[in-house]
Every structure is written in C-alpha cells, then in structure tokens.
Motif scaffolding. Structure first.
Motif, short mmCIF file in Angstrom:
data_model
loop_
_atom_site.label_atom_id
_atom_site.label_comp_id
_atom_site.label_asym_id
_atom_site.label_seq_id
_atom_site.Cartn_x
_atom_site.Cartn_y
_atom_site.Cartn_z
N TYR A 234 0.88 -1.19 -0.10
CA TYR A 234 -0.12 0.02 -0.18
C TYR A 234 0.96 1.49 0.04
CZ TYR A 234 -4.03 -2.93 1.19
OH TYR A 234 -5.05 -3.80 1.14
N THR B 88 -1.56 7.94 3.67
CA THR B 88 -2.79 7.93 3.25
C THR B 88 -2.98 9.25 2.33
OG1 THR B 88 -3.44 9.22 5.28
CG2 THR B 88 -3.69 7.00 5.33
N GLY B 89 -4.26 9.16 1.49
CA GLY B 89 -4.62 10.09 0.63
C GLY B 89 -4.08 9.68 -0.78
N ASN B 90 -4.46 10.25 -2.06
CA ASN B 90 -4.45 9.99 -3.38
C ASN B 90 -2.95 10.10 -3.82
OD1 ASN B 90 -7.10 9.56 -3.04
ND2 ASN B 90 -7.55 11.56 -4.04
N THR B 91 -2.61 9.06 -4.64
CA THR B 91 -1.36 9.18 -5.42
C THR B 91 -1.50 9.30 -6.88
OG1 THR B 91 -0.11 7.71 -3.63
CG2 THR B 91 0.84 7.72 -5.63
N THR C 169 -5.21 7.62 -10.90
CA THR C 169 -5.39 7.94 -9.51
C THR C 169 -5.14 6.46 -8.61
OG1 THR C 169 -6.24 9.97 -9.67
CG2 THR C 169 -6.17 8.97 -7.50
N TYR D 261 -5.87 5.21 -4.60
CA TYR D 261 -6.27 5.76 -3.46
C TYR D 261 -5.69 4.91 -2.35
CZ TYR D 261 -9.77 7.36 -6.73
OH TYR D 261 -10.37 8.21 -7.62
N ASP D 262 -5.50 5.39 -1.11
CA ASP D 262 -4.93 4.88 0.04
C ASP D 262 -5.62 3.36 0.29
OD1 ASP D 262 -7.32 5.65 1.45
OD2 ASP D 262 -6.19 7.24 2.46
N SER D 263 -6.60 3.23 -0.06
CA SER D 263 -7.02 1.61 0.24
C SER D 263 -6.88 0.80 -0.91
CB SER D 263 -8.58 1.66 0.38
OG SER D 263 -9.38 2.49 -1.02
N ASP D 264 -6.04 1.19 -1.87
CA ASP D 264 -5.84 0.25 -2.96
C ASP D 264 -4.39 -0.38 -2.66
OD1 ASP D 264 -7.78 0.95 -4.50
OD2 ASP D 264 -6.78 2.65 -5.73
N TYR E 283 -2.25 -1.52 -10.56
CA TYR E 283 -3.38 -0.92 -9.36
C TYR E 283 -4.83 -1.15 -9.65
CZ TYR E 283 -3.71 3.38 -12.43
OH TYR E 283 -4.22 4.08 -13.29
N THR F 245 -11.12 1.63 -9.90
CA THR F 245 -12.20 1.37 -8.79
C THR F 245 -13.81 1.11 -9.67
OG1 THR F 245 -11.27 3.47 -7.73
CG2 THR F 245 -13.63 3.21 -7.48
#
Length: 324
Positions: free
Chosen positions: A37, A41-44, A58, A60-63, A79, A82
């Motif tokens: 991960y 946290t936050g978008n990359t 993009t 996301y921190d949950s990916d 990745y 969504t």
C-alpha cells in the motif's frame, strides 16, 4: 529447500534495491511481484511515462498495489480500477511506496513478527521465522521491510520492537511472565482453547495467584475501566488502546488500579489478579485479549460460537513476547 524460481526472484530483488542505492535507473520489467500500500494516506497520481509527466490515473490509500519494478525515482505498478475487477499499469514516484533502502542484503528472520500496511496502519500479515527479510528504511516507530509470501513478496512495516525480534536483537519474553513479572505464572487456557466450556475463547488466560500484581503488556491509553465485583456476575475490565498499532489489549477479571484516561507504559502496574466475573476463587486468573481498533469491551467467549478476534500470536511476537 527453495525452488529455483524463488532463488531467482531473490536475486532480482537484491538487484533492484542495489539499484536504488546506486541511483541506477532500472527500466526493464522484473519478476518482483510485490504487494503493498502507499506509505501515506491520501491519493497518489499515476503517470503513463517513467518521466512522471503524463497523468493517467489515481491510486487511493485503500488500494493494494503490485510493484512490477523500481527505477531511479519511479516505480512501475499495477493498481485496481475503482468499481471493476480490472487493473491498470502505470508509473508513480518510488517514494510513495518505499523508503530509501539501507541494505541490499536480507536478514533471515529469527522469529515471527506481525506486519502493517503502513505506519499506524492496519495489519497486513506477518514475517515468518526463516524468511529472508529486506530492511528498506525507518519511519518513526516503524521499520519498512520486504519479505517473501506464496505469491511473491510484500512490502510492509513492522514495529521497531518487531524488527529487533526478526533480527534476534531481543529474546522473546514469555507472555505470562510479562503480565506478572514472575516466571511462576502460567497460561491456563490459550486463544480459542476451550475444551470443556461452550464457545470460542477470544483471549488467553494467565494465572499466578490471587492478589498478585499484573502489569501492562504494552504502551497505551486506558480507555475503559470497570471494577466489577467478586463472583460470576461481576466481570471487571481494563481496556488499553495502543494508537501506534491500532489495537486494544483488554484485561478481564482483575481488580483494577488504574483510572480511565491514564497513559501507561509497558510494565506499569494496572491491577491485581482477582476473580471478578469468575464463579469461584479457585478459578482466579487474568484474561488477556487483543482486539483490532479502539474497543472498550471484550468479545463474548462463553456460549458464543463466533470467533471475533484474530489469532494474537504474531502481534505478541512483534511486541517481544512468546506465547508461554
């Protein structure tokens, strides 16, 4: 015995991180296949080129990502898209997923240690004894590591104590001795260890003697204290939350000596052994339970067939304890 494929993979991994150290650009795909991960946290932002100039997506921190290869300042990753079962491939800044490597050589793990998705993040599995573990750097109270799993590798974090357990710098202390500071204390019932009682045991029972002091097994903040009373109807509770690993350790049946809101350190006295919530004094013990997140109440054990808590062995190992 390691397979030829695994040996080759380790050689590739070593080359990749030596590349990071020497700032050699690695553009060719490699069989790294490392799950991870993002560190923060936050978008990359994802780019379609190694120069990181053309935005293409993009993360996301949950990916959960799959790292294909790592170059000089960038990483090629797969990745999730969504809302679909598909994945995309692109390039991100390497610092989004790895700290600067401090060694190109692995350490053979001397003991098991729990891993986390990111500093102060959720659990992500565990390093097993005998794993070849790469140290990628430190961040606060955590060490970033890469270690083998059945599908390839994982890039994750362990606590600094967990790293010392992996390297053998510290010897694991028996959990029972840690709780009572006395080697005569013993585990009387293990996790999910009921044999005559109906239900799933959600913690570990440890006993020494009535009124013997008990000590906090971790640092943390006391988020709930209930004194209870002697006998089966008077269950007592001490709940101590450790924000660095996002886990709560709950102690049942003792006579508490701490107050709610107090910050305690590992080894601080928190109460004495009692039989609050236990039918008779002969059954006096301390129930120690590990829960994910901030929880003020223990999970139901007696008469409940659902096991809510995960096996705490790797967590206790990462804190410097063996289950004895």
């Amino acid at each position: 015995m390691k397979t030829k494929k695994k040996v080759l993979s380790i050689i590739v991994v070593t080359a990749l991180f030596i590349g990071l150290l020497s700032s050699v650009r690695i553009t060719a795909d490699a069989a790294l296949n490392a799950k991870c991960y993002t560190i923060k946290t936050g978008n990359t932002t994802v780019y379609s080129d190694t120069g990181l100039s053309k935005k293409s997506g993009t993360i996301y921190d949950s990916d959960e990502l799959t790292v294909v290869s790592i170059g000089d300042g960038f990483a090629k990753v797969k990745y999730p898209v969504t809302g679909t079962n598909k994945t995309k491939t692109g390039y991100i800044k390497s610092k989004a997923i790895v700290l600067k490597s401090t060694s190109g050589e692995p350490t053979v793990a001397k003991a098991k240690s729990e891993t986390y998705k990111r500093p102060n993040g959720g659990g992500y599995g565990s390093v097993a004894k005998g794993d070849a573990v790469y140290k990628l750097g430190t961040s606060g109270d955590y060490v970033q590591v890469m270690y083998p799993v059945s599908s390839g590798f994982k890039i994750a974090f362990v606590t600094k104590t967990g790293w010392k357990v992996i390297t053998g710098e510290i010897t694991l202390t028996a959990l029972s001795k840690g709780l009572y500071k006395n080697s005569k204390a013993k585990i009387t019932c293990g996790f999910d260890g009921y044999t005559t009682t109906v239900g799933r045991h959600e913690g570990i029972d440890i006993a020494y003697q009535v009124n013997a002091p008990i000590y906090s097994l971790t640092d943390g903040k006391v988020i709930r204290v209930h004194a209870g009373s002697l006998g089966s109807g008077g269950l007592s509770t001490i709940a101590i939350y450790n924000s660095s690993v996002k886990k709560t350790v709950i102690y049942l049946h003792s006579k508490p000596s701490v107050k709610e809101g107090t910050t305690v350190k590992k080894g601080d006295k928190i109460g004495v052994q009692s039989w609050r919530g236990v039918t008779a004094i002969t059954g006096s013990h301390t129930h120690v339970e590990v829960r994910d997140g901030k929880e003020k109440y223990a999970a139901i054990s007696v008469g409940d067939s659902k096991l809510e808590n995960s096996n705490p062995t790797s967590f206790w190992n990462s804190q410097g304890y063996s289950i004895k």
